[in-house]
Design a protein around this motif. Structure first.
Motif, PDB file in Angstrom:
ATOM      1  N   VAL A 136       8.887   5.144  -9.786  1.00 42.36           N
ATOM      2  CA  VAL A 136       9.342   4.275  -8.699  1.00 42.36           C
ATOM      3  C   VAL A 136       9.214   5.001  -7.363  1.00 42.36           C
ATOM      4  O   VAL A 136       8.701   4.442  -6.383  1.00 42.36           O
ATOM      5  CB  VAL A 136      10.791   3.825  -8.938  1.00 42.36           C
ATOM      6  N   SER A 137       9.647   6.245  -7.303  1.00 42.51           N
ATOM      7  CA  SER A 137       9.562   7.016  -6.065  1.00 42.51           C
ATOM      8  C   SER A 137       8.109   7.193  -5.638  1.00 42.51           C
ATOM      9  O   SER A 137       7.793   7.096  -4.443  1.00 42.51           O
ATOM     10  CB  SER A 137      10.215   8.392  -6.254  1.00 42.51           C
ATOM     11  N   TYR A 138       7.236   7.443  -6.602  1.00 40.42           N
ATOM     12  CA  TYR A 138       5.819   7.654  -6.287  1.00 40.42           C
ATOM     13  C   TYR A 138       5.222   6.405  -5.628  1.00 40.42           C
ATOM     14  O   TYR A 138       4.585   6.507  -4.569  1.00 40.42           O
ATOM     15  CB  TYR A 138       5.039   7.994  -7.555  1.00 40.42           C
ATOM     16  N   PHE A 139       5.440   5.239  -6.225  1.00 41.56           N
ATOM     17  CA  PHE A 139       4.815   4.028  -5.696  1.00 41.56           C
ATOM     18  C   PHE A 139       5.500   3.526  -4.425  1.00 41.56           C
ATOM     19  O   PHE A 139       4.845   2.930  -3.572  1.00 41.56           O
ATOM     20  CB  PHE A 139       4.733   2.940  -6.768  1.00 41.56           C
ATOM     21  N   LEU A 140       6.790   3.770  -4.284  1.00 44.77           N
ATOM     22  CA  LEU A 140       7.438   3.439  -3.008  1.00 44.77           C
ATOM     23  C   LEU A 140       6.883   4.321  -1.892  1.00 44.77           C
ATOM     24  O   LEU A 140       6.707   3.872  -0.757  1.00 44.77           O
ATOM     25  CB  LEU A 140       8.949   3.602  -3.114  1.00 44.77           C
ATOM     26  N   LEU A 170       2.033  -2.402  -9.131  1.00 43.08           N
ATOM     27  CA  LEU A 170       1.281  -1.171  -9.365  1.00 43.08           C
ATOM     28  C   LEU A 170       2.031  -0.196 -10.271  1.00 43.08           C
ATOM     29  O   LEU A 170       1.407   0.602 -10.979  1.00 43.08           O
ATOM     30  CB  LEU A 170       0.975  -0.479  -8.032  1.00 43.08           C
ATOM     31  N   ALA A 171       3.360  -0.249 -10.258  1.00 44.58           N
ATOM     32  CA  ALA A 171       4.159   0.683 -11.056  1.00 44.58           C
ATOM     33  C   ALA A 171       3.876   0.553 -12.546  1.00 44.58           C
ATOM     34  O   ALA A 171       4.033   1.511 -13.306  1.00 44.58           O
ATOM     35  CB  ALA A 171       5.652   0.473 -10.786  1.00 44.58           C
ATOM     36  N   ASN A 172       3.439  -0.629 -12.969  1.00 39.45           N
ATOM     37  CA  ASN A 172       3.105  -0.840 -14.377  1.00 39.45           C
ATOM     38  C   ASN A 172       1.678  -0.389 -14.704  1.00 39.45           C
ATOM     39  O   ASN A 172       1.232  -0.550 -15.832  1.00 39.45           O
ATOM     40  CB  ASN A 172       3.268  -2.316 -14.737  1.00 39.45           C
ATOM     41  N   VAL A 207      -7.371   0.986  -7.692  1.00 39.88           N
ATOM     42  CA  VAL A 207      -7.067  -0.128  -8.586  1.00 39.88           C
ATOM     43  C   VAL A 207      -8.130  -1.219  -8.425  1.00 39.88           C
ATOM     44  O   VAL A 207      -8.722  -1.385  -7.357  1.00 39.88           O
ATOM     45  CB  VAL A 207      -5.658  -0.697  -8.279  1.00 39.88           C
ATOM     46  N   THR A 208      -8.400  -1.942  -9.507  1.00 43.04           N
ATOM     47  CA  THR A 208      -9.318  -3.078  -9.475  1.00 43.04           C
ATOM     48  C   THR A 208      -8.533  -4.300  -9.026  1.00 43.04           C
ATOM     49  O   THR A 208      -7.487  -4.608  -9.581  1.00 43.04           O
ATOM     50  CB  THR A 208      -9.928  -3.316 -10.864  1.00 43.04           C
ATOM     51  N   VAL A 209      -9.046  -5.010  -8.018  1.00 42.49           N
ATOM     52  CA  VAL A 209      -8.294  -6.115  -7.404  1.00 42.49           C
ATOM     53  C   VAL A 209      -9.100  -7.409  -7.464  1.00 42.49           C
ATOM     54  O   VAL A 209     -10.292  -7.426  -7.146  1.00 42.49           O
ATOM     55  CB  VAL A 209      -7.942  -5.810  -5.927  1.00 42.49           C
TER      56      VAL A 209
END
Length: 280
Positions: A136-140, A170-172, A207-209
């Motif tokens: 969570v900290s990483y993606f925030l 993204l966290a998942n 990431v693929t979007v």
């Protein structure tokens, strides 16, 4: 050096993985039963591929079925026929962690903090509390909201709420990030800021979007390729490559190359609108 059979097989497998699309939609149809018992076709023979680390936009006017198509890819709706394949696995009709979804609405839980919203999906995975906190900290931090971890959604601006929603998806660590007009509810200035943010985030995370939009400029600015959809029923009308540099500032929207691509895409959409009016 002579390659052993095992080495040859490994190289073959690696080559196959490189060539395989991250997401593939094959022969997809979606229809409903109308009030007069006639079949109403929403999507007809949809076929396209997206490869790893690509940013692709589906562009079409309102009513062309692009949101329906994205919901089918996400597993929220079943197709009438055809297949959606992610990492060579057929999507079985239920949402999966391999497909992260960001909606136009903020879809945050108002009673949870920013950090708790991002962590929500992680509680269903087999990881320790320490691992969840670290992720969570990483993606925030990635979306620039680490200092707002203990805030509630009502304390955030619209753009910040969407960044939380993106961080949650993204966290998942999904194989594909699906975005349904995520900036449609924002004012023009915030929308452009979020477009810049998303482009930087894509370059940073790889990431693929797949993003749907009806905004021509947004699709050209963000994507590497655009699939233009026609309506009644929804079909893939054209594929447009975007030969712009990967590093894009907002000023690129004023360039000759950008304007020429925009003119081409608008003409594709305009011809489809005229065809629809003639048929009606």
């Amino acid at each position: 050096m002579q390659l052993q059979p095992q080495n040859i097989q490994e190289l073959t497998n690696q080559s196959s993985l490189i060539a395989s699309p991250k997401l593939e939609v094959k022969n997809l149809f979606k229809s409903y039963q109308g009030n007069n018992k006639q079949k109403l076709v929403i999507l007809q023979d949809i076929n396209f591929q997206i490869f790893s680390h690509e940013f692709i936009c589906l562009l079409g006017t309102s009513g062309c079925g692009k949101s329906t198509l994205l919901n089918i890819i996400a597993g929220l709706l079943p197709p009438s026929s055809g297949q959606v394949i992610v990492d060579q696995q057929i999507v079985t009709g239920r949402p999966g962690s391999d497909r992260g979804m960001v909606f136009q609405g903020y879809t945050l839980y108002p009673w949870l903090t920013v950090a708790q919203n991002v962590a929500f999906g992680l509680q269903f995975q087999k990881m320790s509390k320490a691992e969840r906190r670290e992720r969570v900290s990483y993606f925030l931090n990635v979306v620039g909201l680490l200092n707002f971890a203990n805030n509630y959604p009502k304390q955030l601006s619209g753009g910040m709420k969407q960044r939380v929603a993106i961080a949650r998806a993204l966290a998942n660590e999904p194989a594909v990030l699906l975005m349904d007009e995520p900036f449609g509810a924002l004012d023009a200035q915030t929308k452009e800021q979020m477009q810049q943010f998303l482009l930087e985030l894509w370059k940073q995370t790889h990431v693929t979007v797949l993003m749907i939009t009806h905004d021509v400029e947004e699709a050209i600015y963000l994507s590497q390729r655009i699939y233009v959809m026609s309506a009644s029923p929804g079909q893939i009308k054209a594929e447009v490559n975007i030969p712009l540099p990967e590093n894009r500032e907002l000023d690129i929207k004023l360039s000759t190359d950008f304007v020429e691509i925009k003119r081409r895409v608008i003409n594709l959409l305009r011809r489809d609108s005229l065809s629809t009016l003639v048929e009606e």
